[in-house]
Motif scaffolding. Structure first.
Motif, PDB file in Angstrom:
ATOM      1  N   LEU A 104       0.811  -1.219   0.000  1.00 24.48           N
ATOM      2  CA  LEU A 104       0.000   0.000   0.000  1.00 24.48           C
ATOM      3  C   LEU A 104       0.850   1.277   0.000  1.00 24.48           C
ATOM      4  O   LEU A 104       1.726   1.441   0.842  1.00 24.48           O
ATOM      5  CB  LEU A 104      -0.915  -0.019   1.223  1.00 24.48           C
ATOM      6  CG  LEU A 104      -1.968   1.097   1.299  1.00 24.48           C
ATOM      7  CD1 LEU A 104      -2.822   1.113   0.045  1.00 24.48           C
ATOM      8  CD2 LEU A 104      -2.832   0.887   2.525  1.00 24.48           C
ATOM      9  N   LEU A 135      -5.028   2.893  -2.582  1.00 26.00           N
ATOM     10  CA  LEU A 135      -6.249   2.089  -2.464  1.00 26.00           C
ATOM     11  C   LEU A 135      -7.154   2.300  -3.658  1.00 26.00           C
ATOM     12  O   LEU A 135      -7.757   1.372  -4.184  1.00 26.00           O
ATOM     13  CB  LEU A 135      -6.993   2.441  -1.166  1.00 26.00           C
ATOM     14  CG  LEU A 135      -6.408   1.864   0.116  1.00 26.00           C
ATOM     15  CD1 LEU A 135      -7.281   2.260   1.308  1.00 26.00           C
ATOM     16  CD2 LEU A 135      -6.291   0.347   0.048  1.00 26.00           C
ATOM     17  N   SER A 148      -8.186  -0.664  -6.282  1.00 23.81           N
ATOM     18  CA  SER A 148      -9.566  -1.130  -6.442  1.00 23.81           C
ATOM     19  C   SER A 148     -10.015  -1.064  -7.902  1.00 23.81           C
ATOM     20  O   SER A 148     -10.736  -1.940  -8.366  1.00 23.81           O
ATOM     21  CB  SER A 148     -10.518  -0.398  -5.495  1.00 23.81           C
ATOM     22  OG  SER A 148     -10.690   0.914  -5.935  1.00 23.81           O
TER      23      SER A 148
END
Ligand code: ATP
Ligand code: MG
Length: 402
Positions: free
Chosen positions: A290, A298, A302
């Motif tokens: 991350l 994020l 996604s």
């Protein structure tokens, strides 16, 4: 004194109830695999522990390999003595002369599995304890935490003595959690992700995207060498090379630079997923961490993830780079990973990739491409090679990792 066998204790698998037999069989097989070239060595497994009989093979070579097999909690080198009290006493004396020094405490822990032996466990503890007291004027017993804890195991064929316990690799035997497909680049993170998946019992196949002539044969070789490093933990690994040039050129020609990275990643994931499905994998494993780079916010993760519902395991997602590097060094992949070869993801990489791409926008650009055809052709062009025979130079450091 020479070791004749190694007693191997199982790790977490002891708690696995009805799957226990499957776990034990798998572990025995994994042990056989890593010792397969040492032809004198014989292995037997019972419900509670396994025995590796050395038959003259160098203990250190076997111990080094065992220390990397997942599913082993600990192991102890053992000395074999004939099932005879006189022989037992003389072996214990000889051993204590080698290992028991002034200032040390000791304890004898005997276990009589063979009930026809003349002394029971308590009598054995007493007799051997007296023997030590009679021969060493500094002898001192400590019930808990003794410096020398001598285990005496009386079995029907012989008696075994051991006093050292070496920590095993822990984890679960590779293969007992099913199969997954590791997206393996030439970087630092994905080999570490692969190692961590192996540790939890996942059998991996490596999927590597190559874009010749933009990526070189050296870059491909590096990915194979990294895969070979991982074989010391779980046996042979299938290496799957995916031809990725056509897709990268298409994206470069038909989509704006800012979405190049997002689209590239979406294609990689689609293809990895297709290969997984064809080859009976349950999950995809990658080395995303991350915040490390633009593709790993994020938001970005996604949008990339949208192409599949298959579970994606990201073992290093919450680790800091330094934590990942520490593991990479211990599993001996770091020095390979930092060799300066280009990765296919970076060859057309723009200076300003989107850190917050939008799904609709990504899909819009993909509508200009023949997504299905591109994926199909890439999958049809894969090359599969079995990688085996890894070695590692980091045995000692590896121990503190676990
Ligand atoms: P790594 O150190 O594993 O390369 P990274 O920090 O460089 O990771 P990225 O280059 O953004 O991160 O890649 C993220 C993940 O995507 C990688 O960890 C890997 O799982 C996968 N990946 C990237 N490039 C390739 C490739 N050429 N082949 C297979 N998988 C790849
Ligand atoms: Mg990379």
């Amino acid at each position: 004194m020479d070791y004749s066998e190694i007693l191997v204790r199982y790790g977490e698998l002891s708690t696995k109830g009805k799957n226990r037999k499957q776990f034990i069989d798998r572990l025995a097989q994994d042990i056989r695999d890593v010792l397969s070239d040492l032809t004198a060595v014989k292995i037997s497994g019972t419900r509670d522990h396994a025995h590796v009989y050395l038959h003259g093979t160098d203990y250190h070579i076997v111990a080094e390999r065992l220390s990397k097999v997942f599913g082993i909690q600990s192991f102890s080198p053992s000395i074999r003595v004939a099932a005879d009290l006189t022989e037992l006493k003389s072996a214990v004396l000889q051993l204590f002369e080698e290992i028991y020094h002034p200032g040390m405490t000791f304890k004898i822990n005997a276990h009589r599995a063979n009930h026809s032996f003349e002394l029971d466990s308590l009598e054995l503890n007493q007799t051997l304890g007296d023997l030590v007291f009679d021969n060493f004027d500094y002898a001192k017993v400590l019930m808990k935490g003794a410096d020398i804890l001598l285990r005496v195991e009386v079995r029907s064929e012989a008696i075994y003595l051991n006093y050292e316990t070496i920590k095993g690799a822990g984890g679960l035997p590779v293969g007992t959690s099913g199969r997954g497909h590791l997206m393996l680049s030439g970087g630092i993170d994905s080999p570490v992700a692969g190692f961590l998946a192996l540790k939890r019992g996942v059998e991996i196949e490596a999927v590597h995207f190559a874009s010749p002539p933009y990526t070189s044969p050296g870059a491909l070789q590096k990915a194979k060498d990294l895969t070979r490093k991982l074989t010391v933990f779980g046996g042979n690994i299938q290496f799957i090379e995916v031809p990725f040039t056509e897709i990268q050129e298409e994206i470069r020609d038909k989509a704006p630079q800012t979405y190049l990275m997002t689209l590239t990643r979406r294609f990689m994931l689609r293809i990895a997923d297709k290969i997984r499905e064809l080859r009976d994998g349950k999950v995809i494993i990658n080395g995303e961490s991350l915040g490390q780079v633009a593709s790993q916010t994020l938001g970005s993760m996604s949008v990339i993830n949208e192409v599949t519902c298959t579970p994606i395991i990201r073992p290093v997602v919450t680790m800091d780079k330094l934590e990942i590097i520490e593991i990479a060094e211990k599993i001996d992949t770091f020095n390979l990973s930092i060799l300066p070869f280009e990765d296919c993801c970076t060859i057309f990489a723009p200076p300003n990739p989107k850190t917050n791409p939008k799904l609709e926008v990504a899909e819009h650009y993909e509508s200009r491409l023949d997504v299905e055809g591109l994926v199909e052709r890439a999958v049809a062009g894969i090359k599969i090679e079995m990688i085996s025979g890894g070695t590692s130079d980091t045995i000692n450091e590896f121990e503190d990792l676990l």
